[in-house]
Motif scaffolding. Structure first.
Motif, PDB file in Angstrom:
ATOM      1  N   GLU A 197      -6.616   7.694   4.498  1.00 37.25           N
ATOM      2  CA  GLU A 197      -7.020   8.306   3.221  1.00 37.25           C
ATOM      3  C   GLU A 197      -6.650   9.788   3.187  1.00 37.25           C
ATOM      4  OE1 GLU A 197      -8.402   7.960  -0.647  1.00 37.25           O
ATOM      5  OE2 GLU A 197      -7.969   6.410   0.831  1.00 37.25           O
ATOM      6  N   LEU A 198      -6.824  10.489   4.308  1.00 33.98           N
ATOM      7  CA  LEU A 198      -6.433  11.902   4.361  1.00 33.98           C
ATOM      8  C   LEU A 198      -4.942  12.071   4.104  1.00 33.98           C
ATOM      9  CD1 LEU A 198      -8.484  13.345   7.351  1.00 33.98           C
ATOM     10  CD2 LEU A 198      -8.584  14.090   4.969  1.00 33.98           C
ATOM     11  N   GLU A 199      -4.125  11.229   4.731  1.00 33.05           N
ATOM     12  CA  GLU A 199      -2.678  11.305   4.508  1.00 33.05           C
ATOM     13  C   GLU A 199      -2.339  11.056   3.047  1.00 33.05           C
ATOM     14  OE1 GLU A 199      -0.409   8.921   7.222  1.00 33.05           O
ATOM     15  OE2 GLU A 199      -1.469   9.742   8.957  1.00 33.05           O
ATOM     16  N   LYS A 200      -2.983  10.069   2.446  1.00 34.86           N
ATOM     17  CA  LYS A 200      -2.752   9.743   1.036  1.00 34.86           C
ATOM     18  C   LYS A 200      -3.117  10.922   0.139  1.00 34.86           C
ATOM     19  CE  LYS A 200      -4.968   6.727  -2.184  1.00 34.86           C
ATOM     20  NZ  LYS A 200      -5.860   5.564  -2.311  1.00 34.86           N
ATOM     21  N   ILE A 201      -4.270  11.500   0.360  1.00 35.70           N
ATOM     22  CA  ILE A 201      -4.732  12.635  -0.451  1.00 35.70           C
ATOM     23  C   ILE A 201      -3.812  13.845  -0.253  1.00 35.70           C
ATOM     24  CG2 ILE A 201      -6.591  14.325  -0.730  1.00 35.70           C
ATOM     25  CD1 ILE A 201      -8.543  11.990  -0.028  1.00 35.70           C
ATOM     26  N   GLU A 202      -3.413  14.106   0.987  1.00 31.80           N
ATOM     27  CA  GLU A 202      -2.544  15.258   1.256  1.00 31.80           C
ATOM     28  C   GLU A 202      -1.170  15.064   0.603  1.00 31.80           C
ATOM     29  OE1 GLU A 202      -4.544  16.675   5.476  1.00 31.80           O
ATOM     30  OE2 GLU A 202      -2.829  15.305   5.511  1.00 31.80           O
ATOM     31  N   ARG A 203      -0.646  13.829   0.557  1.00 27.96           N
ATOM     32  CA  ARG A 203       0.633  13.579  -0.125  1.00 27.96           C
ATOM     33  C   ARG A 203       0.512  13.829  -1.620  1.00 27.96           C
ATOM     34  NH1 ARG A 203       1.023   8.964   3.190  1.00 27.96           N
ATOM     35  NH2 ARG A 203       0.298   7.691   1.461  1.00 27.96           N
ATOM     36  N   ILE A 204      -0.603  13.414  -2.205  1.00 23.26           N
ATOM     37  CA  ILE A 204      -0.819  13.596  -3.641  1.00 23.26           C
ATOM     38  C   ILE A 204      -0.907  15.089  -3.979  1.00 23.26           C
ATOM     39  CG2 ILE A 204      -2.516  13.294  -5.502  1.00 23.26           C
ATOM     40  CD1 ILE A 204      -3.145  10.538  -4.216  1.00 23.26           C
TER      41      ILE A 204
END
Length: 69
Positions: free
Chosen positions: A60-67
């Motif tokens: 989830e952190l990776e997803k949020i950071e990409r966004i």
């Protein structure tokens, strides 16, 4: 550390605590309170609670950071 007069069991406990302290020096720890039955649900899916939480949080952190980029 002065180990004079300490039993072998106590020496082992001290050594273990030192190893844990060293290991945890480069880790973050998070304690989470979940609704009753959550761990059973996770285990029923074939996961261990800690690894399940770790994988979800990191993904989830990776997803949020990409966004946010």
């Amino acid at each position: 550390m002065d180990n004079i007069g300490i039993s072998e069991e106590e020496k082992k406990a001290i050594k273990n605590r030192e190893a844990v302290k060293k290991c945890m020096s480069n880790k973050d720890r998070l304690n989470v309170i979940l609704p009753a039955g959550t761990i059973k649900r996770i285990n029923d899916l074939g996961y261990a609670g800690n690894s399940f939480a770790r994988e979800l949080i990191l993904a989830e952190l990776e997803k949020i950071e990409r966004i946010k980029k």
